[in-house]
Write an enzyme that holds these catalytic residues in place. Structure first.
Site, PDB file in Angstrom:
ATOM      1  N   ASP A 103     -31.615 -16.265 -20.260  1.00 13.99           N
ATOM      2  CA  ASP A 103     -30.621 -14.360 -21.125  1.00 13.99           C
ATOM      3  C   ASP A 103     -29.754 -14.699 -19.746  1.00 13.99           C
ATOM      4  O   ASP A 103     -29.810 -14.951 -18.447  1.00 13.99           O
ATOM      5  CB  ASP A 103     -31.498 -12.834 -20.293  1.00 13.99           C
ATOM      6  CG  ASP A 103     -31.273 -12.412 -21.722  1.00 13.99           C
ATOM      7  OD1 ASP A 103     -30.116 -11.802 -21.959  1.00 13.99           O
ATOM      8  OD2 ASP A 103     -32.325 -11.884 -22.202  1.00 13.99           O
ATOM      9  N   ASP A 205     -26.168 -11.727 -24.297  1.00 10.94           N
ATOM     10  CA  ASP A 205     -26.493 -10.945 -24.007  1.00 10.94           C
ATOM     11  C   ASP A 205     -25.128  -9.904 -24.778  1.00 10.94           C
ATOM     12  O   ASP A 205     -24.801 -10.464 -24.751  1.00 10.94           O
ATOM     13  CB  ASP A 205     -26.463  -9.595 -22.931  1.00 10.94           C
ATOM     14  CG  ASP A 205     -27.188  -8.481 -23.234  1.00 10.94           C
ATOM     15  OD1 ASP A 205     -28.159  -8.103 -23.526  1.00 10.94           O
ATOM     16  OD2 ASP A 205     -26.565  -7.484 -22.445  1.00 10.94           O
ATOM     17  N   GLU A 271     -27.351 -12.806 -28.947  1.00 13.56           N
ATOM     18  CA  GLU A 271     -27.341 -10.812 -29.568  1.00 13.56           C
ATOM     19  C   GLU A 271     -26.869 -10.831 -30.396  1.00 13.56           C
ATOM     20  O   GLU A 271     -25.639 -10.418 -29.151  1.00 13.56           O
ATOM     21  CB  GLU A 271     -28.308 -10.420 -28.510  1.00 13.56           C
ATOM     22  CG  GLU A 271     -29.081  -9.070 -29.120  1.00 13.56           C
ATOM     23  CD  GLU A 271     -28.625  -7.799 -27.875  1.00 13.56           C
ATOM     24  OE1 GLU A 271     -29.383  -6.963 -27.806  1.00 13.56           O
ATOM     25  OE2 GLU A 271     -28.191  -7.852 -26.805  1.00 13.56           O
ATOM     26  N   HIS A 332     -37.971  -6.880 -26.585  1.00 11.45           N
ATOM     27  CA  HIS A 332     -38.256  -5.911 -25.819  1.00 11.45           C
ATOM     28  C   HIS A 332     -36.958  -4.719 -25.980  1.00 11.45           C
ATOM     29  O   HIS A 332     -36.895  -3.689 -24.946  1.00 11.45           O
ATOM     30  CB  HIS A 332     -37.817  -6.519 -24.015  1.00 11.45           C
ATOM     31  CG  HIS A 332     -35.955  -6.826 -24.021  1.00 11.45           C
ATOM     32  ND1 HIS A 332     -35.484  -7.483 -25.158  1.00 11.45           N
ATOM     33  CD2 HIS A 332     -35.169  -6.222 -23.721  1.00 11.45           C
ATOM     34  CE1 HIS A 332     -34.087  -7.583 -24.238  1.00 11.45           C
ATOM     35  NE2 HIS A 332     -33.572  -7.149 -24.136  1.00 11.45           N
ATOM     36  N   ASP A 333     -36.319  -4.163 -26.921  1.00 12.79           N
ATOM     37  CA  ASP A 333     -35.679  -2.861 -27.348  1.00 12.79           C
ATOM     38  C   ASP A 333     -36.328  -2.393 -28.319  1.00 12.79           C
ATOM     39  O   ASP A 333     -35.947  -1.085 -29.064  1.00 12.79           O
ATOM     40  CB  ASP A 333     -33.654  -3.708 -27.473  1.00 12.79           C
ATOM     41  CG  ASP A 333     -33.744  -4.236 -26.536  1.00 12.79           C
ATOM     42  OD1 ASP A 333     -33.343  -3.679 -25.123  1.00 12.79           O
ATOM     43  OD2 ASP A 333     -32.927  -5.132 -26.473  1.00 12.79           O
TER      44      ASP A 333
END
Ligand code: NOJ
Length: 538
Positions: A103, A205, A271, A332-333
């Site tokens: 990430d 991100d 993302e 993970h969100d």
């Protein structure tokens, strides 16, 4: 387009598996996962049949947003291990033929990053302009009307220098100023730091947010805002006209891509949210942008064959010829896919869809055993989104420890983990499902294996087939002489499907894992929520 594995890059034919390091495997008995834990489980991942592992942040961080608040882009938080552990992880992964994606969080740092400490120290500090500082509005108050994704305003006043700084997440995540060339150069160095250590790619991100409107104009109200959202959800009440997807972000994306292209065969994943016409621009003109702008569209479609088909077809027709599709069903969100789509049978069907569509699939740890949303008592909520916007918005539910076996903490740790283990772990765990031939785990393994072995599946074209059976999504994947057909029944009732233009075929795999037979494709029977992968007879 005709393709085969020899002409495809690893991030095209491969399947990506997301590890949330805090929750994967704890080896140092602190209740939090670590890099040694990931190393310990590399054989598991290789045997599962994925080709790349994406690690959510492990950088030094005060963990206000669980690592998405980075205090040093070029280190490893002691909680997760050391740089040496990271190097071992890369080496061991490569020995097993696995790629490592990490990430990268370019939109903001932690307020504990040295850059921000300098920036906030005085108005004339050389790093002042590395962040976004503004005077109060004339007459006082916030510089504009923007809100934080996690609730409240996007501005915090710093009394020491009497200006506000921008943060569209928690106030401990000040946003970087990508219009500053020195900041850009420093960020590109952080990429090179990891590229030199052998990482194969980055997941970037909120990459569409890094550049803001130069004048920081107020965002207009969102006419579709949820009227029941909490009062502090300022972000949700506004459109993202001036804080996302600005036209000039694409020249920066090209620069980022050029840094990756200084090295061999690396991959840029971003993302990204938003409507297709804006999203597709992130591939760049002629493919000089991101390799894979994450496509989350299927994640929030209603559980309906037609909705899924529409989403896939519109993606396929929006893509320019050089752009490679991809699909994400969990991360993970978001709530766990088994909980979001209604249960285990639905999750099995979703797995077949994800792994038989055209384009790179990304799997989220634990989805391969059907992990469901964890139950988090209010006093155990960790996520800032849950703390600020209400328990029903907490992302902790999908971050519970990986379930390796049925021992007290599911084999994740020998001490109490940072989040409670999901309730179903006694049967939903790797050890139990390994021993059960028709388990979700074995379904994933089989699908992953078939995807790698079948040129039609990893490289072939996609075409939706129109069938009259209600709530069924049927599509053909084809390359050179090989044809595969996926027939997916989204309904809770048995359906009979007539596959157009086909007489007989073989069921190679059913999501129930209980049939391999020759069938009449003019009258294919699909049980409730059953999906089958077919090889039609020539
Ligand atoms: C998106 C990440 O996926 C999420 O977990 C994080 O909270 C925000 N970006 C802020 O970095």
């Amino acid at each position: 387009m005709q393709n085969n594995k020899n002409t495809l890059r690893w991030w095209q034919y491969g399947v990506v598996y997301q590890v949330y390091p805090r929750s994967f495997k704890d080896t140092n008995r602190d209740g939090i996962g670590d890099l040694k834990g990931v190393i310990e489980k590399l054989d598991y991942l290789r045997e599962l049949g994925v080709q790349a592992v994406w690690l959510s942040p492990f950088y030094p961080s005060p963990m206000v947003d669980f690592g998405y608040d980075v205090a040093d882009y070029c280190g490893v938080d002691p909680m997760f291990g050391s740089l040496e552990d990271f190097d071992t992880l890369v080496k061991e992964a490569h020995l097993r033929g696995l790629k490592i994606i990490i990430d990268w969080v370019p939109n903001h740092t932690s307020d504990q990053h040295d850059w921000f400490k300098e920036s906030r120290s005085s108005r004339d500090n050389p790093k002042r302009d590395w962040y976004i500082w503004r005077d109060p509005a004339p007459g006082g108050g916030f510089p504009n009307n923007w809100g934080s994704v996690f609730g409240g305003p996007a501005w915090t006043f710093d009394p020491h220098t009497e200006q506000y700084y921008l943060h569209q997440f928690v106030s401990e995540q000040p946003e970087l100023n990508w219009r500053n060339p020195e900041l850009r150069a420093a960020m590109y160095e952080t990429l090179r730091f990891w590229l030199r250590r052998g990482v194969d790619g980055f997941r970037m991100d909120v990459i569409g947010m890094i550049l803001k409107d130069e004048q920081l104009r107020d965002n207009p109200p969102n006419p579709h805002a949820n009227p029941h959202a909490p009062a502090n959800d300022i972000f949700g009440r506004l459109l993202t006209t001036y804080n996302m997807d600005q036209d000039d972000v694409h020249s920066i994306i090209r620069e980022i891509r050029a840094v990756l292209d200084e090295f061999d065969d690396r991959c840029a994943i971003g993302e990204l949210w938003g409507e297709l016409p804006r999203w597709v621009r992130y591939y760049g003109e002629n493919g000089n942008g991101l390799h894979l702008p994450f496509n989350f569209r299927l994640m929030w479609e209603p559980w309906q064959a037609e909705a899924m088909r529409r989403s896939v077809d519109s993606l396929e027709s929006a893509l320019p010829p050089f752009a490679w599709p991809n699909y994400v069903l969990g991360n993970h969100d978001q709530p766990r896919l088994a909980s979001r789509f209604g249960g285990q049978p639905q999750a099995r069907l979703a797995a077949m869809m994800l792994l038989t569509l055209r384009g790179t699939p990304t799997l989220y740890y634990g989805d391969e055993i059907g992990m469901e949303n964890g139950i988090i008592p209010p006093e155990k909520i960790q996520d800032p989104q849950g703390k600020n916007l209400g328990a029903e918005r907490t992302r902790d539910v999908c971050r519970t420890p990986m379930q390796w076996d049925d021992s007290p903490f599911a084999g994740f740790s020998s001490v109490e983990p940072w989040l409670p283990v999901e309730a179903g772990y006694a049967s939903r765990n790797i050890k139990a499902q390994d021993a059960e031939p028709a388990s979700m785990l074995n379904l994933y393994r089989r699908l992953l294996q078939m995807r790698q072995e079948s040129p039609a599946l990893h490289s072939g074209g996609y075409e939706a087939l129109t069938v009259s059976a209600e709530n069924c999504f049927v599509y053909r994947r084809q390359v050179q002489g090989e044809i595969r057909i996926a027939a997916l029944n989204f309904s809770s009732e048995t359906r009979q499907v007539a596959i157009p233009g086909q007489k007989r075929g073989t069921v190679l795999l059913s999501t129930n894992m209980d049939r391999q037979e020759t069938v009449d494709l003019g009258a294919l029977v699909l049980r409730p929520f059953e999906g089958v992968l077919l090889a039609p007879e020539a």
